[in-house]
Scaffold this motif. Structure first.
Motif, PDB file in Angstrom:
ATOM      1  N   MET A 178      28.823  31.759  78.353  1.00  0.00           N
ATOM      2  CA  MET A 178      30.247  31.827  79.357  1.00  0.00           C
ATOM      3  C   MET A 178      29.956  30.971  80.854  1.00  0.00           C
ATOM      4  O   MET A 178      28.287  32.067  80.963  1.00  0.00           O
TER       5      MET A 178
ATOM      6  N   LEU B  98      39.401  23.691  84.222  1.00  0.00           N
ATOM      7  CA  LEU B  98      39.190  24.003  83.567  1.00  0.00           C
ATOM      8  C   LEU B  98      40.284  25.742  83.172  1.00  0.00           C
ATOM      9  O   LEU B  98      40.952  25.738  82.652  1.00  0.00           O
TER      10      LEU B  98
ATOM     11  N   PHE C 287      35.737  17.583  80.495  1.00  0.00           N
ATOM     12  CA  PHE C 287      35.044  17.580  79.705  1.00  0.00           C
ATOM     13  C   PHE C 287      34.912  15.307  79.287  1.00  0.00           C
ATOM     14  O   PHE C 287      33.681  15.587  78.046  1.00  0.00           O
TER      15      PHE C 287
ATOM     16  N   ASN D 180      34.091  20.669  69.487  1.00  0.00           N
ATOM     17  CA  ASN D 180      32.595  21.185  70.904  1.00  0.00           C
ATOM     18  C   ASN D 180      33.757  21.652  72.009  1.00  0.00           C
ATOM     19  O   ASN D 180      33.596  22.887  72.402  1.00  0.00           O
ATOM     20  N   ILE D 181      34.630  20.651  72.244  1.00  0.00           N
ATOM     21  CA  ILE D 181      35.892  21.115  73.483  1.00  0.00           C
ATOM     22  C   ILE D 181      36.911  22.237  72.833  1.00  0.00           C
ATOM     23  O   ILE D 181      36.787  23.076  73.905  1.00  0.00           O
TER      24      ILE D 181
ATOM     25  N   ARG E  38      35.962  24.445  71.245  1.00  0.00           N
ATOM     26  CA  ARG E  38      34.937  26.600  71.215  1.00  0.00           C
ATOM     27  C   ARG E  38      34.779  26.594  72.871  1.00  0.00           C
ATOM     28  O   ARG E  38      35.031  27.944  72.536  1.00  0.00           O
ATOM     29  N   LYS E  39      34.833  25.655  73.447  1.00  0.00           N
ATOM     30  CA  LYS E  39      34.814  26.190  74.753  1.00  0.00           C
ATOM     31  C   LYS E  39      35.669  26.318  75.078  1.00  0.00           C
ATOM     32  O   LYS E  39      36.446  27.638  76.497  1.00  0.00           O
TER      33      LYS E  39
ATOM     34  N   SER F 161      36.556  30.113  73.790  1.00  0.00           N
ATOM     35  CA  SER F 161      35.676  31.380  74.499  1.00  0.00           C
ATOM     36  C   SER F 161      36.157  32.082  75.659  1.00  0.00           C
ATOM     37  O   SER F 161      35.715  32.986  75.899  1.00  0.00           O
ATOM     38  N   TYR F 162      37.555  30.953  76.165  1.00  0.00           N
ATOM     39  CA  TYR F 162      37.898  32.180  77.552  1.00  0.00           C
ATOM     40  C   TYR F 162      38.624  32.393  77.221  1.00  0.00           C
ATOM     41  O   TYR F 162      38.974  33.685  77.970  1.00  0.00           O
TER      42      TYR F 162
END
Length: 101
Positions: free
Chosen positions: A1, A8, A68, A86-87, A89-90, A93-94
């Motif tokens: 991260m 975000l 993004f 990919n967005i 996953r980002k 991840s938080y």
């Protein structure tokens, strides 16, 4: 991260309040290189944000564009879907999203 930006952070906050992370599987007949093929347990994944407030949807859309460089459409059911893995996953991840989390 990595470092979390204000955009975000706001996206994650809005999704925690009005969003969900949906994973579904489906089986169907389709074409692969011109030949009929049965696709079994095809995985589909998306993040949905639903709200009746049109201004909030436009603001969320602009946040996604700033963070993004992604500009998804507002669906007729007053929701925005994020389908780029990919967005997804980002964001996930938080935090985990959904009413069961």
């Amino acid at each position: 991260m990595g470092k979390i930006t204000s955009e975000l952070a706001e996206i994650i906050g809005l999704l925690c309040a009005e969003g969900c992370h949906a994973i579904s599987y489906s089986s169907y007949w389709g074409k692969d290189r011109g030949k009929k093929r049965f696709f079994k347990n095809f995985k589909s994944e998306r993040i949905e944000f639903y709200n009746k407030d049109r201004k909030l949807l436009l603001h969320y859309q602009e946040l996604l564009n700033k963070e993004f460089n992604y500009f998804p459409k507002i669906c007729k059911y007053d929701k925005i879907n994020i389908c780029k893995i990919n967005i997804i996953r980002k964001i996930t991840s938080y935090t985990e999203l959904g009413h069961l989390k």
